[in-house]
Scaffold this motif. Structure first.
Motif, PDB file in Angstrom:
ATOM      1  N   TYR A  84      13.085  -2.178 -40.764  1.00 21.20           N
ATOM      2  CA  TYR A  84      12.425  -3.381 -40.261  1.00 21.20           C
ATOM      3  C   TYR A  84      12.578  -4.542 -41.233  1.00 21.20           C
ATOM      4  O   TYR A  84      12.346  -4.380 -42.435  1.00 21.20           O
ATOM      5  N   LEU A  85      12.942  -5.703 -40.729  1.00 18.53           N
ATOM      6  CA  LEU A  85      12.898  -6.908 -41.548  1.00 18.53           C
ATOM      7  C   LEU A  85      11.428  -7.259 -41.766  1.00 18.53           C
ATOM      8  O   LEU A  85      10.641  -7.289 -40.822  1.00 18.53           O
ATOM      9  N   SER A  86      11.068  -7.483 -43.031  1.00 20.99           N
ATOM     10  CA  SER A  86       9.660  -7.646 -43.399  1.00 20.99           C
ATOM     11  C   SER A  86       9.508  -8.784 -44.384  1.00 20.99           C
ATOM     12  O   SER A  86      10.488  -9.319 -44.912  1.00 20.99           O
ATOM     13  N   LYS A  87       8.257  -9.160 -44.648  1.00 18.09           N
ATOM     14  CA  LYS A  87       7.991 -10.113 -45.719  1.00 18.09           C
ATOM     15  C   LYS A  87       6.714  -9.700 -46.442  1.00 18.09           C
ATOM     16  O   LYS A  87       5.804  -9.122 -45.850  1.00 18.09           O
ATOM     17  N   ASP A  88       6.695  -9.993 -47.742  1.00 18.49           N
ATOM     18  CA  ASP A  88       5.569  -9.609 -48.583  1.00 18.49           C
ATOM     19  C   ASP A  88       5.663 -10.397 -49.882  1.00 18.49           C
ATOM     20  O   ASP A  88       6.622 -11.147 -50.098  1.00 18.49           O
ATOM     21  N   THR A  89       4.699 -10.212 -50.743  1.00  8.35           N
ATOM     22  CA  THR A  89       4.715 -10.849 -52.055  1.00  8.35           C
ATOM     23  C   THR A  89       5.573 -10.032 -53.005  1.00  8.35           C
ATOM     24  O   THR A  89       5.385  -8.826 -53.142  1.00  8.35           O
ATOM     25  N   VAL A  90       6.543 -10.698 -53.651  1.00 12.68           N
ATOM     26  CA  VAL A  90       7.408 -10.047 -54.621  1.00 12.68           C
ATOM     27  C   VAL A  90       6.989 -10.510 -56.007  1.00 12.68           C
ATOM     28  O   VAL A  90       6.548 -11.652 -56.181  1.00 12.68           O
ATOM     29  N   SER A  91       7.075  -9.629 -56.989  1.00 12.71           N
ATOM     30  CA  SER A  91       6.647  -9.995 -58.333  1.00 12.71           C
ATOM     31  C   SER A  91       7.582  -9.422 -59.375  1.00 12.71           C
ATOM     32  O   SER A  91       8.132  -8.333 -59.216  1.00 12.71           O
ATOM     33  N   PHE A  92       7.764 -10.203 -60.443  1.00 12.02           N
ATOM     34  CA  PHE A  92       8.537  -9.790 -61.606  1.00 12.02           C
ATOM     35  C   PHE A  92       7.694 -10.110 -62.831  1.00 12.02           C
ATOM     36  O   PHE A  92       7.503 -11.279 -63.163  1.00 12.02           O
ATOM     37  N   GLY A  93       7.149  -9.073 -63.450  1.00 13.14           N
ATOM     38  CA  GLY A  93       6.221  -9.314 -64.536  1.00 13.14           C
ATOM     39  C   GLY A  93       4.993 -10.032 -64.010  1.00 13.14           C
ATOM     40  O   GLY A  93       4.374  -9.608 -63.037  1.00 13.14           O
ATOM     41  N   SER A  94       4.649 -11.166 -64.602  1.00 14.06           N
ATOM     42  CA  SER A  94       3.470 -11.922 -64.182  1.00 14.06           C
ATOM     43  C   SER A  94       3.791 -12.987 -63.139  1.00 14.06           C
ATOM     44  O   SER A  94       2.905 -13.706 -62.685  1.00 14.06           O
TER      45      SER A  94
END
Length: 461
Positions: free
Chosen positions: A220-230
């Motif tokens: 499924y194509l989705s969206k969400d919050t992505v994070s790298f470190g802080s």
């Protein structure tokens, strides 16, 4: 493919909780991470590790021979060749049937850790990426030759390969959302994956990322919050994989850094800018991937070359090579007889056949005092000993615009076992490819806005 989509769509409302697996973060390395952050006060820097580094995210399998890395590497070359030839995926598909089945059913800079992917059973580099709210960390392959970022998602309706760390559980993220079939990003999948999208009966967009070596991910194509470190960014579009099979080692999935609006680079560009920098480390050091601003004065540059073969890949032009100060015995036109790609996911550099033959002969002549060894897999110019201990000639690779890579013995040769080292080059098929062995320890910047790639020695060691 149609059966896989039927299974996927039939259970599209089922999301099981993933089995908890311990976090892969190594507390022993935390002090090194803090030290590395101080290298640039304007942003967050996290470490990248070689697979044999004690701080690698996951240990190298004790029984993984280098021939397995070369087998994966050759499969990747086949995948790139299929893309450039615009041939269908090696995996049988009928997307029209799939669509019918579907109808029935922050800051100026962010940096993330990278580690060579042999640590998860593949030959390219990996990083940790955070996803969801609250964020969970995943080991991801970093790929400049791919656009769509995807990772395995529970409940893995059809198939998930074994991965290190937890499988992403959409139900556990308060910011997760599926993407509808009417969204522009669903239409954009065709350019990002070279396959058209499909649509579920509940109006959820379905992607298929397929590769010429028969590896693939469908979900499924989705969206969400992505994070790298802080650093966290909301509404990141990615694939939530429900059927994932192929040469992905024990990674959770793949981060795409190609030139495409669905790639990580382009999605973060409004905040961070259209550039990224990496340094791929040796076994005894750490490296990095940085998204955003960089110091332009430290690099020598070569222009990105436009190509009708694939506008998402990074093409450059190799203009010459020397061994022990002498140019190879080939015409200048030999270097441009094939298009040249720079790629983070290819281990062994591929050269036009005449250039490779001249390089092999020149290196062998310069190392005549070192005993020859038998060919190893796809590598036919091998010597007894280790790269760090043999007397290797100085080799340079020059590119249009003046950029030069001055290769150390570790960039020129690759140790295939405890007693054999081989020239880390091979003949090209349909395109020359500058692989990650030659890029190792250099700082490499992809300045997409200025359409150039820069090299600087001593980025890491």
């Amino acid at each position: 493919m149609a059966l896989h989509l039927l299974l996927l769509l039939a259970f599209s409302l089922l999301f099981a909780v993933a089995t908890p697996i311990r976090d892969i973060t190594d507390d022993v390395c935390s002090s090194q991470i803090k030290d590395f952050q101080h290298l640039n006060s304007t942003g967050l820097h996290l470490e990248l590790h070689h697979p044999r580094s004690p701080c690698s995210p996951v240990p190298v399998p004790a029984d993984l021979p280098f021939s397995a890395v070369l087998t994966h590497d050759d499969a990747r070359i086949a995948s790139l060749a299929a893309r450039l030839a615009k041939t269908p995926s090696a995996r049988p598909t009928s997307l029209e049937d799939d669509a019918a089945a579907a109808a029935g059913l922050a800051g100026s800079l962010a940096s993330v850790p990278l580690s060579p992917g042999a640590s998860v059973g593949v030959g390219n580099y990996v990083t940790r990426m955070g996803l969801g709210t609250p964020a969970t960390q995943y080991v991801m392959v970093v790929d400049t030759g791919s656009s769509l970022t995807w990772l395995q998602c529970s409940p893995c309706l059809v198939s998930c390969h074994r991965q290190s760390g937890p499988v992403f559980n959409p139900k556990a993220s308060s910011t997760y959302a599926s993407v509808s079939c009417s969204a522009q990003q669903c239409d954009d999948l065709s350019s990002a994956t070279l396959n058209p999208s499909a649509c579920s009966s509940s109006n959820v967009c379905i992607y298929q990322a397929s590769y010429g070596d028969s590896s693939f991910s469908v979900g499924y194509l989705s969206k969400d919050t992505v994070s790298f470190g802080s650093t966290s960014l909301p509404n990141f579009y990615y694939g939530c994989g429900q059927d994932n099979e192929g040469l992905f080692g024990r990674s959770a999935g793949l981060i795409g850094l190609a030139r495409n609006k669905l790639s990580l680079l382009y999605q973060l560009a409004p905040s961070l800018g259209y550039s990224f920098t990496y340094c791929l480390p040796s076994t005894s050091s750490s490296g990095y991937l940085s998204l955003g601003s960089y110091n332009p004065g430290q690099y020598s540059y070569t222009p990105m070359v436009s190509s009708s073969l694939d506008d998402s890949l990074y093409f450059i032009k190799l203009s010459g090579m020397t061994v022990a100060g002498s140019p190879l015995s080939v015409s200048s036109s030999a270097y441009s007889s094939l298009p040249t790609i720079i790629d983070s996911g290819t281990v062994i550099t591929r050269l036009p056949t005449s250039v490779y033959s001249a390089l092999s002969k020149a290196v062998a002549a310069a190392m005549k005092g070192t005993s020859r060894a038998s060919a190893y897999s796809i590598l036919d110019t091998c010597f007894k000993g280790q790269a760090s201990r043999v007397s290797a000639p100085a080799v340079t690779m020059s590119f249009t615009g003046g950029a030069v890579l001055k290769l150390s013995a570790q960039n020129l040769l690759v140790d295939v076992d405890s007693s054999t080292t081989c020239l880390a080059f091979a003949p090209a098929r349909s395109a020359a490819i500058i692989g990650n062995t030659q890029q190792q320890t250099f700082s490499v910047v992809y300045d997409v806005k200025s359409s150039r790639i820069g090299f600087a020695a001593g980025g890491c060691s």
